[in-house]
Design a protein around this motif. Structure first.
Motif, short mmCIF file in Angstrom:
data_model
loop_
_atom_site.label_atom_id
_atom_site.label_comp_id
_atom_site.label_asym_id
_atom_site.label_seq_id
_atom_site.Cartn_x
_atom_site.Cartn_y
_atom_site.Cartn_z
N ASP A 132 -102.14 -45.49 -6.97
CA ASP A 132 -102.45 -46.47 -8.02
C ASP A 132 -101.41 -47.59 -8.05
O ASP A 132 -101.76 -48.76 -8.26
CB ASP A 132 -102.53 -45.80 -9.39
N TYR A 133 -100.15 -47.24 -7.86
CA TYR A 133 -99.11 -48.27 -7.81
C TYR A 133 -99.33 -49.16 -6.60
O TYR A 133 -99.26 -50.39 -6.69
CB TYR A 133 -97.74 -47.60 -7.75
N ALA A 134 -99.61 -48.55 -5.45
CA ALA A 134 -99.86 -49.32 -4.23
C ALA A 134 -101.05 -50.25 -4.41
O ALA A 134 -101.03 -51.41 -3.96
CB ALA A 134 -100.10 -48.38 -3.05
N LEU A 135 -102.10 -49.76 -5.07
CA LEU A 135 -103.28 -50.59 -5.31
C LEU A 135 -102.92 -51.81 -6.15
O LEU A 135 -103.35 -52.93 -5.85
CB LEU A 135 -104.35 -49.76 -6.01
N ALA A 136 -102.11 -51.61 -7.19
CA ALA A 136 -101.70 -52.73 -8.04
C ALA A 136 -100.87 -53.74 -7.25
O ALA A 136 -101.03 -54.96 -7.40
CB ALA A 136 -100.92 -52.22 -9.24
N VAL A 137 -99.98 -53.24 -6.37
CA VAL A 137 -99.14 -54.12 -5.56
C VAL A 137 -99.98 -54.93 -4.59
O VAL A 137 -99.84 -56.16 -4.47
CB VAL A 137 -98.08 -53.31 -4.79
N VAL A 138 -100.87 -54.25 -3.88
CA VAL A 138 -101.68 -54.91 -2.85
C VAL A 138 -102.64 -55.93 -3.48
O VAL A 138 -102.79 -57.05 -3.00
CB VAL A 138 -102.45 -53.87 -2.02
N GLU A 178 -82.93 -51.96 -10.61
CA GLU A 178 -83.61 -51.65 -11.87
C GLU A 178 -84.87 -52.49 -12.04
O GLU A 178 -85.86 -52.04 -12.63
CB GLU A 178 -82.66 -51.88 -13.04
N ALA A 179 -84.87 -53.71 -11.49
CA ALA A 179 -86.05 -54.57 -11.59
C ALA A 179 -87.27 -53.92 -10.98
O ALA A 179 -88.39 -54.06 -11.49
CB ALA A 179 -85.77 -55.91 -10.92
N ALA A 180 -87.08 -53.20 -9.85
CA ALA A 180 -88.21 -52.54 -9.19
C ALA A 180 -88.79 -51.43 -10.06
O ALA A 180 -89.98 -51.11 -9.96
CB ALA A 180 -87.75 -51.97 -7.85
N LEU A 181 -87.96 -50.84 -10.91
CA LEU A 181 -88.41 -49.74 -11.76
C LEU A 181 -89.03 -50.22 -13.07
O LEU A 181 -89.82 -49.52 -13.69
CB LEU A 181 -87.23 -48.81 -12.07
N ARG A 182 -88.67 -51.41 -13.47
CA ARG A 182 -89.17 -51.94 -14.75
C ARG A 182 -90.36 -52.89 -14.58
O ARG A 182 -91.10 -53.12 -15.53
CB ARG A 182 -88.05 -52.67 -15.49
N ARG A 183 -90.56 -53.41 -13.37
CA ARG A 183 -91.66 -54.34 -13.17
C ARG A 183 -92.99 -53.61 -13.38
O ARG A 183 -93.28 -52.63 -12.69
CB ARG A 183 -91.59 -54.94 -11.76
N GLN A 184 -93.79 -54.07 -14.31
CA GLN A 184 -95.03 -53.39 -14.67
C GLN A 184 -96.12 -53.63 -13.63
O GLN A 184 -96.73 -54.69 -13.58
CB GLN A 184 -95.51 -53.87 -16.05
N MET A 185 -96.39 -52.63 -12.82
CA MET A 185 -97.43 -52.70 -11.81
C MET A 185 -98.55 -51.75 -12.22
O MET A 185 -98.39 -50.53 -12.15
CB MET A 185 -96.88 -52.31 -10.44
N GLY A 186 -99.65 -52.30 -12.68
CA GLY A 186 -100.79 -51.46 -13.04
C GLY A 186 -100.77 -50.92 -14.45
O GLY A 186 -101.66 -50.15 -14.83
N GLY A 187 -99.75 -51.24 -15.23
CA GLY A 187 -99.71 -50.77 -16.61
C GLY A 187 -98.79 -49.57 -16.80
O GLY A 187 -98.25 -49.00 -15.85
N ALA A 188 -98.64 -49.17 -18.06
CA ALA A 188 -97.68 -48.13 -18.43
C ALA A 188 -98.01 -46.79 -17.79
O ALA A 188 -97.10 -46.08 -17.31
CB ALA A 188 -97.62 -47.98 -19.95
N GLU A 286 -89.58 -44.24 -21.98
CA GLU A 286 -89.88 -45.57 -22.53
C GLU A 286 -91.33 -45.96 -22.26
O GLU A 286 -91.93 -46.70 -23.05
CB GLU A 286 -88.95 -46.61 -21.91
N GLU A 287 -91.89 -45.48 -21.14
CA GLU A 287 -93.27 -45.81 -20.79
C GLU A 287 -94.27 -45.01 -21.61
O GLU A 287 -95.45 -45.38 -21.69
CB GLU A 287 -93.53 -45.54 -19.29
N ALA A 288 -93.82 -43.90 -22.20
CA ALA A 288 -94.74 -43.01 -22.95
C ALA A 288 -95.27 -43.70 -24.21
O ALA A 288 -94.60 -44.51 -24.82
CB ALA A 288 -94.01 -41.73 -23.31
#
Length: 288
Positions: A132-138, A178-188, A286-288
């Motif tokens: 799902d993360y890969a789908l949001a990135v692509v 940290e930016a890679a971990l906080r960047r919202q890809m596909g939602g919470a 934090e995402e919960a």
């Protein structure tokens, strides 16, 4: 021997064989004759990575070029084995409709490398992504124009991850900004799943280590962007730097040395692996 499209590893093997010939003071013509080839063009193609070399033929080169050093012979044989790797070619052919030719070199690197030092400044590396993360990135990249192309490239990305679980896995040391971990890809939900996947992979897959470079680090040596240093059983390390339209493959000692130093500085400034896991756990809450 059939003509073949040059690959990074085939070019490296060709350069190694050329170096052996030059040390033996043989011209292309002389070497081709002693090797029983039809002429210099055949040997030239081999030295330029445009023709395959069968591992069984290497003894003929060693004899012709007077190579007695068993260690050097072993290095050349290893290069030949890496150059003849077929899985990356099969993957590229299977997903040819979704990737461009230069990407074949990158697939080959992941296949034949034994270790990769990864600095990820904006996104979680493909080898550690969830579907799902890969789908949001692509989808967000805008590089693919149809839903089919997007799905196909995501499938390829998931297939690539097998290098972390093969018989001799690719070892991976990943420093995540940290930016890679906080960047919202596909939602919470997608992000929480991705962060949990990072933790699970680092805990379950031998050879995968993850460190976090927090914002509080401030300025650092990797501020110019992401890069990967690939290492191999034979041959020198190689650096890959990706940009919007292409990937740079850096092999000169000066370039590789600079990126080695940069990565070591980043590793020293990033959180250790245990505090990094704690940091990611905190982000999941934090995402919960």
């Amino acid at each position: 021997m059939a003509d073949a499209k040059p690959t990074l590893m085939r070019r490296r093997l060709g350069l190694a064989l050329r170096a052996l010939r030059q040390r033996s003071a043989l011209s292309l013509q002389e070497a081709a004759e002693r090797l029983g080839m039809s002429g210099p063009p055949v040997l030239s193609k081999i030295e330029n990575g445009k023709m395959r070399v069968q591992p069984a033929a290497l003894d003929g080169y060693f004899t012709t070029y007077g190579v007695a050093d068993e260690r050097r012979k072993g290095e050349i044989r290893t290069l030949a084995r890496m150059a003849s790797s077929s899985r990356s070619a099969n993957l590229f052919n299977q997903y040819r409709g979704a990737v461009r030719d230069p990407f074949a070199d990158y697939l080959e690197l992941e296949e034949v490398a034994t270790h990769a030092d990864w600095y990820a400044s904006q996104l979680v590396p493909g080898l550690l992504q969830t579907p799902d993360y890969a789908l949001a990135v692509v989808e967000g990249s805008g590089k693919w124009h149809t839903a089919r192309e997007v799905r196909t490239f995501v499938e390829l990305r998931m297939q690539r991850q097998q290098v972390l679980r093969r018989e001799r896995p690719l070892e991976m040391w990943c420093i995540l900004d940290e930016a890679a971990l906080r960047r919202q890809m596909g939602g919470a939900r997608v992000m929480a799943e991705q962060l949990r996947h990072l933790l699970e992979t680092a805990e379950e897959v031998a050879g995968v280590n993850v460190q976090v470079l927090p914002f509080s680090t401030g300025a650092h040596t990797g501020i110019d962007g992401a890069f990967t240093v690939f290492r191999f059983d034979a041959g020198d390390p190689l650096v890959v730097v990706e940009s919007l339209t292409t990937s740079q493959y850096l092999e000169e000692d000066a370039h590789v040395g600079r990126y080695d130093v940069t990565f070591n500085h980043l590793r020293a400034r990033a959180l250790d692996t245990v505090p990094s896991r704690d940091f990611i756990h905190k982000l999941i809450k934090e995402e919960a």
